[in-house]
Design a protein around this motif. Sequence first.
Motif, PDB file in Angstrom:
ATOM      1  N   ILE A   1       0.844  -1.211   0.000  1.00 55.39           N
ATOM      2  CA  ILE A   1       0.000   0.000   0.000  1.00 55.39           C
ATOM      3  C   ILE A   1       0.875   1.256   0.000  1.00 55.39           C
ATOM      4  O   ILE A   1       0.651   2.204  -0.766  1.00 55.39           O
ATOM      5  CB  ILE A   1      -0.940  -0.013   1.222  1.00 55.39           C
ATOM      6  CG1 ILE A   1      -1.964  -1.141   1.088  1.00 55.39           C
ATOM      7  CG2 ILE A   1      -1.637   1.334   1.366  1.00 55.39           C
ATOM      8  CD1 ILE A   1      -2.796  -1.361   2.336  1.00 55.39           C
ATOM      9  N   LEU A   2       1.887   1.251   0.859  1.00 54.45           N
ATOM     10  CA  LEU A   2       2.779   2.416   0.944  1.00 54.45           C
ATOM     11  C   LEU A   2       3.583   2.597  -0.332  1.00 54.45           C
ATOM     12  O   LEU A   2       3.783   3.723  -0.807  1.00 54.45           O
ATOM     13  CB  LEU A   2       3.721   2.260   2.144  1.00 54.45           C
ATOM     14  CG  LEU A   2       3.073   2.388   3.523  1.00 54.45           C
ATOM     15  CD1 LEU A   2       4.066   1.978   4.614  1.00 54.45           C
ATOM     16  CD2 LEU A   2       2.586   3.810   3.769  1.00 54.45           C
TER      17      LEU A   2
ATOM     18  N   ASP B   1       9.097  12.260  12.749  1.00 52.80           N
ATOM     19  CA  ASP B   1       7.647  12.442  12.618  1.00 52.80           C
ATOM     20  C   ASP B   1       6.959  11.100  12.852  1.00 52.80           C
ATOM     21  O   ASP B   1       7.604  10.051  12.929  1.00 52.80           O
ATOM     22  CB  ASP B   1       7.323  12.993  11.221  1.00 52.80           C
ATOM     23  CG  ASP B   1       6.017  13.776  11.204  1.00 52.80           C
ATOM     24  OD1 ASP B   1       5.263  13.685  12.190  1.00 52.80           O
ATOM     25  OD2 ASP B   1       5.764  14.470  10.202  1.00 52.80           O
ATOM     26  N   PHE B   2       5.615  11.158  12.950  1.00 51.80           N
ATOM     27  CA  PHE B   2       4.808   9.961  13.172  1.00 51.80           C
ATOM     28  C   PHE B   2       3.652   9.946  12.180  1.00 51.80           C
ATOM     29  O   PHE B   2       3.156  10.997  11.761  1.00 51.80           O
ATOM     30  CB  PHE B   2       4.245   9.942  14.601  1.00 51.80           C
ATOM     31  CG  PHE B   2       5.291   9.825  15.658  1.00 51.80           C
ATOM     32  CD1 PHE B   2       5.643   8.573  16.155  1.00 51.80           C
ATOM     33  CD2 PHE B   2       5.920  10.949  16.158  1.00 51.80           C
ATOM     34  CE1 PHE B   2       6.613   8.462  17.135  1.00 51.80           C
ATOM     35  CE2 PHE B   2       6.890  10.841  17.140  1.00 51.80           C
ATOM     36  CZ  PHE B   2       7.236   9.591  17.624  1.00 51.80           C
TER      37      PHE B   2
ATOM     38  N   ASP C   1      -3.282  11.149   1.790  1.00 49.66           N
ATOM     39  CA  ASP C   1      -3.134  12.614   1.789  1.00 49.66           C
ATOM     40  C   ASP C   1      -2.221  13.065   2.932  1.00 49.66           C
ATOM     41  O   ASP C   1      -1.374  13.952   2.772  1.00 49.66           O
ATOM     42  CB  ASP C   1      -4.513  13.270   1.940  1.00 49.66           C
ATOM     43  CG  ASP C   1      -5.373  13.097   0.700  1.00 49.66           C
ATOM     44  OD1 ASP C   1      -4.790  12.923  -0.395  1.00 49.66           O
ATOM     45  OD2 ASP C   1      -6.612  13.130   0.831  1.00 49.66           O
ATOM     46  N   GLU C   2      -2.418  12.449   4.114  1.00 48.99           N
ATOM     47  CA  GLU C   2      -1.570  12.803   5.253  1.00 48.99           C
ATOM     48  C   GLU C   2      -0.133  12.391   4.985  1.00 48.99           C
ATOM     49  O   GLU C   2       0.817  13.104   5.364  1.00 48.99           O
ATOM     50  CB  GLU C   2      -2.084  12.135   6.519  1.00 48.99           C
ATOM     51  CG  GLU C   2      -1.332  12.575   7.762  1.00 48.99           C
ATOM     52  CD  GLU C   2      -1.868  11.942   9.035  1.00 48.99           C
ATOM     53  OE1 GLU C   2      -1.339  12.287  10.114  1.00 48.99           O
ATOM     54  OE2 GLU C   2      -2.803  11.115   8.953  1.00 48.99           O
ATOM     55  N   LEU C   3       0.074  11.241   4.329  1.00 44.01           N
ATOM     56  CA  LEU C   3       1.430  10.797   3.993  1.00 44.01           C
ATOM     57  C   LEU C   3       2.138  11.821   3.115  1.00 44.01           C
ATOM     58  O   LEU C   3       3.296  12.185   3.357  1.00 44.01           O
ATOM     59  CB  LEU C   3       1.358   9.439   3.282  1.00 44.01           C
ATOM     60  CG  LEU C   3       2.680   8.903   2.722  1.00 44.01           C
ATOM     61  CD1 LEU C   3       3.702   8.690   3.829  1.00 44.01           C
ATOM     62  CD2 LEU C   3       2.441   7.599   1.938  1.00 44.01           C
ATOM     63  N   ARG C   4       1.422  12.300   2.064  1.00 44.68           N
ATOM     64  CA  ARG C   4       2.041  13.292   1.173  1.00 44.68           C
ATOM     65  C   ARG C   4       2.368  14.584   1.933  1.00 44.68           C
ATOM     66  O   ARG C   4       3.416  15.196   1.722  1.00 44.68           O
ATOM     67  CB  ARG C   4       1.115  13.582  -0.001  1.00 44.68           C
ATOM     68  CG  ARG C   4       1.079  12.477  -1.051  1.00 44.68           C
ATOM     69  CD  ARG C   4       0.389  12.944  -2.321  1.00 44.68           C
ATOM     70  NE  ARG C   4      -1.030  13.228  -2.094  1.00 44.68           N
ATOM     71  CZ  ARG C   4      -2.010  12.323  -2.217  1.00 44.68           C
ATOM     72  NH1 ARG C   4      -1.697  11.055  -2.519  1.00 44.68           N
ATOM     73  NH2 ARG C   4      -3.269  12.657  -2.020  1.00 44.68           N
ATOM     74  N   ALA C   5       1.485  14.987   2.861  1.00 43.51           N
ATOM     75  CA  ALA C   5       1.726  16.206   3.641  1.00 43.51           C
ATOM     76  C   ALA C   5       2.957  16.045   4.531  1.00 43.51           C
ATOM     77  O   ALA C   5       3.792  16.958   4.650  1.00 43.51           O
ATOM     78  CB  ALA C   5       0.497  16.544   4.478  1.00 43.51           C
ATOM     79  N   ARG C   6       3.078  14.883   5.164  1.00 44.08           N
ATOM     80  CA  ARG C   6       4.231  14.628   6.023  1.00 44.08           C
ATOM     81  C   ARG C   6       5.526  14.612   5.216  1.00 44.08           C
ATOM     82  O   ARG C   6       6.563  15.126   5.660  1.00 44.08           O
ATOM     83  CB  ARG C   6       4.070  13.290   6.746  1.00 44.08           C
ATOM     84  CG  ARG C   6       2.831  13.163   7.597  1.00 44.08           C
ATOM     85  CD  ARG C   6       2.961  13.892   8.902  1.00 44.08           C
ATOM     86  NE  ARG C   6       1.803  13.666   9.764  1.00 44.08           N
ATOM     87  CZ  ARG C   6       1.660  14.129  10.978  1.00 44.08           C
ATOM     88  NH1 ARG C   6       2.614  14.881  11.507  1.00 44.08           N
ATOM     89  NH2 ARG C   6       0.573  13.886  11.695  1.00 44.08           N
TER      90      ARG C   6
END
Length: 428
Positions: free
Chosen positions: A41-42, A125-126, A134-139
Amino acid sequence: MRKGNAVAAKLKQQKNNVIAHEKAFGRHVLVVDDSRAQRRILVLALERGGYRVTEADSGVTALARCQEAAFDFVLSDWMMPEMDGLEFCRAFKAMPRDGYGYFILLTSKSEKGEIADGLDCGADDFLAKPVNSDELRARLRAGERILGMQFELMTKNRLIGSTLDELQKVYDSLDRDLIEARKLQQTLVRERHRDFGRGEVSALLRPSGHVGGDLVGFFEINPHRIGVYSVDVSGHGVASAMMTARLSGLLSGSSPDQNVALTEGAFGEQDAHPPEEVAARLNRMMFENIQVEQYFTLAYADINLRTGQVALVQAGHPHPALIRSSGAVEYIGAGGMPIGLIPGAVYERVEAQLLPGDRLFLVSDGVTECPSSEGEELGEEGLTRILLANRKMKNPALLEALVWDLATYFDGEDFPDDVSGALFLFKG
């Protein structure tokens, strides 16, 4: 300067090459998870974002991957067998590397204590599982900013390091040149001691830096008269040293035709201008021929070896000292105007009589203005104490003792100003 520009251009080119490489191939991400499905998935989410991705199914395998390649990002699960995410994070951060590796822990833990443990281990980060794309891209974008700033810092550090290396080379070159210049300046005082029969002269010259602005010397006018001088050029460094070199030629005993003090007498013998006229001639030359911003102080004495009669001029220099054989010290002169400061300055003659055993000391302000460790200047009183304490010594030994006593007073030998003087002993 050209070398510095070349270094900056090289580093800029390196930066551009890195940026171009990242655009072409993307940032390199290591995904660490013991679940194949989670890794998949990642990986798909990261590849859609333009990242290059490498997988590892455990912390041990991940460390092996890190030995083979430098990763910009690491996404690691917290809970794994053999080596958990915290242990892997510690090991990853401890590895030597050129750039920074941004570490993101993937976890379902949300307790503040557990989050603190992760930060203590070096995590940047966590991300909560299951991971939102979306959160992954932001991080990752936040991490990109950190990596970009870190790269800028490294680039600037390299530029600073390269510039410092270039400056050190320039400094080393200048230092070598100044050491040679110091040796050459010392040769301006061709003689440190000469016995003229009825009198003897000793010279002291100790520049405070590599090169200085003081000059002392003496020359023969005729078999019965000598000229003794002490000069202090304003400022320090190379410019002052060059001026002393020019003045050395103008007061040279080895080149009488260039010496501004010497002239021809009525019957063709060598004679000298009066001291006050010598100072005036030098003052005119400073404005008409030399034309620099500097000025200098001067004490010049015309001494008769037969009679002990002294005619001297004091042009802004410290008061010359008469050291009597009886044990008294007298300071003569009225100060006078420095040479090269005011056009048309008028200088006055000062006369004195030496008796057998008396001495005349022309001394620079590097001696009289030398500060103690508390900042108090030596002054004429302090100089008198030193001269009287060592008055039974011969000329060279007395000057050496003066330097030793001055170093004790200053609490060091790196004097803040040039230390110089010319000491004449009248034998009669």
